[in-house]
Design an enzyme around this catalytic site. Structure first.
Site, PDB file in Angstrom:
ATOM      1  N   GLU A   1      37.246   4.737 -19.157  1.00  0.00           N
ATOM      2  CA  GLU A   1      36.034   4.835 -18.330  1.00  0.00           C
ATOM      3  C   GLU A   1      34.805   5.068 -19.206  1.00  0.00           C
ATOM      4  O   GLU A   1      33.740   4.497 -18.951  1.00  0.00           O
ATOM      5  CB  GLU A   1      36.170   5.946 -17.295  1.00  0.00           C
ATOM      6  CG  GLU A   1      34.988   6.052 -16.361  1.00  0.00           C
ATOM      7  CD  GLU A   1      34.762   4.785 -15.539  1.00  0.00           C
ATOM      8  OE1 GLU A   1      33.606   4.289 -15.530  1.00  0.00           O
ATOM      9  OE2 GLU A   1      35.710   4.297 -14.921  1.00  0.00           O
TER      10      GLU A   1
ATOM     11  N   ALA B   1      31.872   7.351 -11.299  1.00  0.00           N
ATOM     12  CA  ALA B   1      33.290   7.050 -11.527  1.00  0.00           C
ATOM     13  C   ALA B   1      33.884   8.014 -12.551  1.00  0.00           C
ATOM     14  O   ALA B   1      35.018   8.482 -12.383  1.00  0.00           O
ATOM     15  CB  ALA B   1      33.466   5.610 -11.984  1.00  0.00           C
ATOM     16  N   PHE B   2      33.129   8.326 -13.608  1.00  0.00           N
ATOM     17  CA  PHE B   2      33.623   9.268 -14.607  1.00  0.00           C
ATOM     18  C   PHE B   2      33.822  10.642 -13.974  1.00  0.00           C
ATOM     19  O   PHE B   2      34.833  11.304 -14.232  1.00  0.00           O
ATOM     20  CB  PHE B   2      32.670   9.364 -15.801  1.00  0.00           C
ATOM     21  CG  PHE B   2      33.133  10.366 -16.824  1.00  0.00           C
ATOM     22  CD1 PHE B   2      34.127  10.035 -17.733  1.00  0.00           C
ATOM     23  CD2 PHE B   2      32.606  11.649 -16.861  1.00  0.00           C
ATOM     24  CE1 PHE B   2      34.579  10.962 -18.667  1.00  0.00           C
ATOM     25  CE2 PHE B   2      33.046  12.578 -17.783  1.00  0.00           C
ATOM     26  CZ  PHE B   2      34.038  12.231 -18.687  1.00  0.00           C
TER      27      PHE B   2
ATOM     28  N   ALA C   1      29.538  14.987 -35.332  1.00  0.00           N
ATOM     29  CA  ALA C   1      30.356  14.154 -34.449  1.00  0.00           C
ATOM     30  C   ALA C   1      30.696  14.913 -33.161  1.00  0.00           C
ATOM     31  O   ALA C   1      30.684  14.334 -32.074  1.00  0.00           O
ATOM     32  CB  ALA C   1      31.626  13.714 -35.167  1.00  0.00           C
TER      33      ALA C   1
ATOM     34  N   ASP D   1      32.516  -6.973 -15.858  1.00  0.00           N
ATOM     35  CA  ASP D   1      33.751  -7.199 -15.113  1.00  0.00           C
ATOM     36  C   ASP D   1      34.982  -6.897 -15.963  1.00  0.00           C
ATOM     37  O   ASP D   1      35.964  -6.321 -15.482  1.00  0.00           O
ATOM     38  CB  ASP D   1      33.825  -8.639 -14.598  1.00  0.00           C
ATOM     39  CG  ASP D   1      32.820  -8.917 -13.489  1.00  0.00           C
ATOM     40  OD1 ASP D   1      32.251  -7.966 -12.936  1.00  0.00           O
ATOM     41  OD2 ASP D   1      32.613 -10.116 -13.192  1.00  0.00           O
TER      42      ASP D   1
END
Length: 122
Positions: free
Chosen positions: A73, A34-35, A17, A99
């Site tokens: 995000e 954006a991240f 994991a 969206d």
């Protein structure tokens, strides 16, 4: 039962994991502007969150809101990747999914701003 065999059990599952989480963070950093922006913002603001918070609750609110922004995000990026995997043609539901993910990020950015203002405003 098949999933348990693939992912292991106990410590092996935890290590697998962790590897998957690392790969996801690397993919987000590499492919999602954006991240990257939000991660850099978090790296800059997190020390201030820990310094400006007067107690554990305030530090948790300030820092936790930043981490929440990154989590949302990542989920938005996962939605976009899954939708794009299905097909790149325009579809009302695909657009709605993207969206909605974007709206979730926007709401979370609002939460960050609100928390920081409410905690730090005199």
């Amino acid at each position: 039962m098949r999933g348990k065999l693939q992912n292991g059990q106990g410590l092996g599952r935890i290590l697998r994991a962790a590897q998957c989480s690392k790969a996801g963070l690397q993919a987000a950093w590499r492919n999602e502007a954006a991240f990257r922006q939000e991660a850099i913002t978090t790296m800059i603001l997190m020390p201030f969150a820990l310094w400006l918070g007067e107690n554990g609750v305030e530090r948790a609110l300030l820092g936790g809101s930043l981490l929440l922004m990154l989590v949302v995000e990542l989920l938005n990026s996962a939605i976009e990747a899954a939708v794009d995997r299905i097909g790149l043609e325009r579809h009302e539901l695909a657009g709605r999914a993207k969206d909605l993910g974007s709206a979730a990020v926007g709401c979370t950015v609002f939460v960050v701003v609100m928390v920081w203002l409410l905690v730090l405003w005199p």
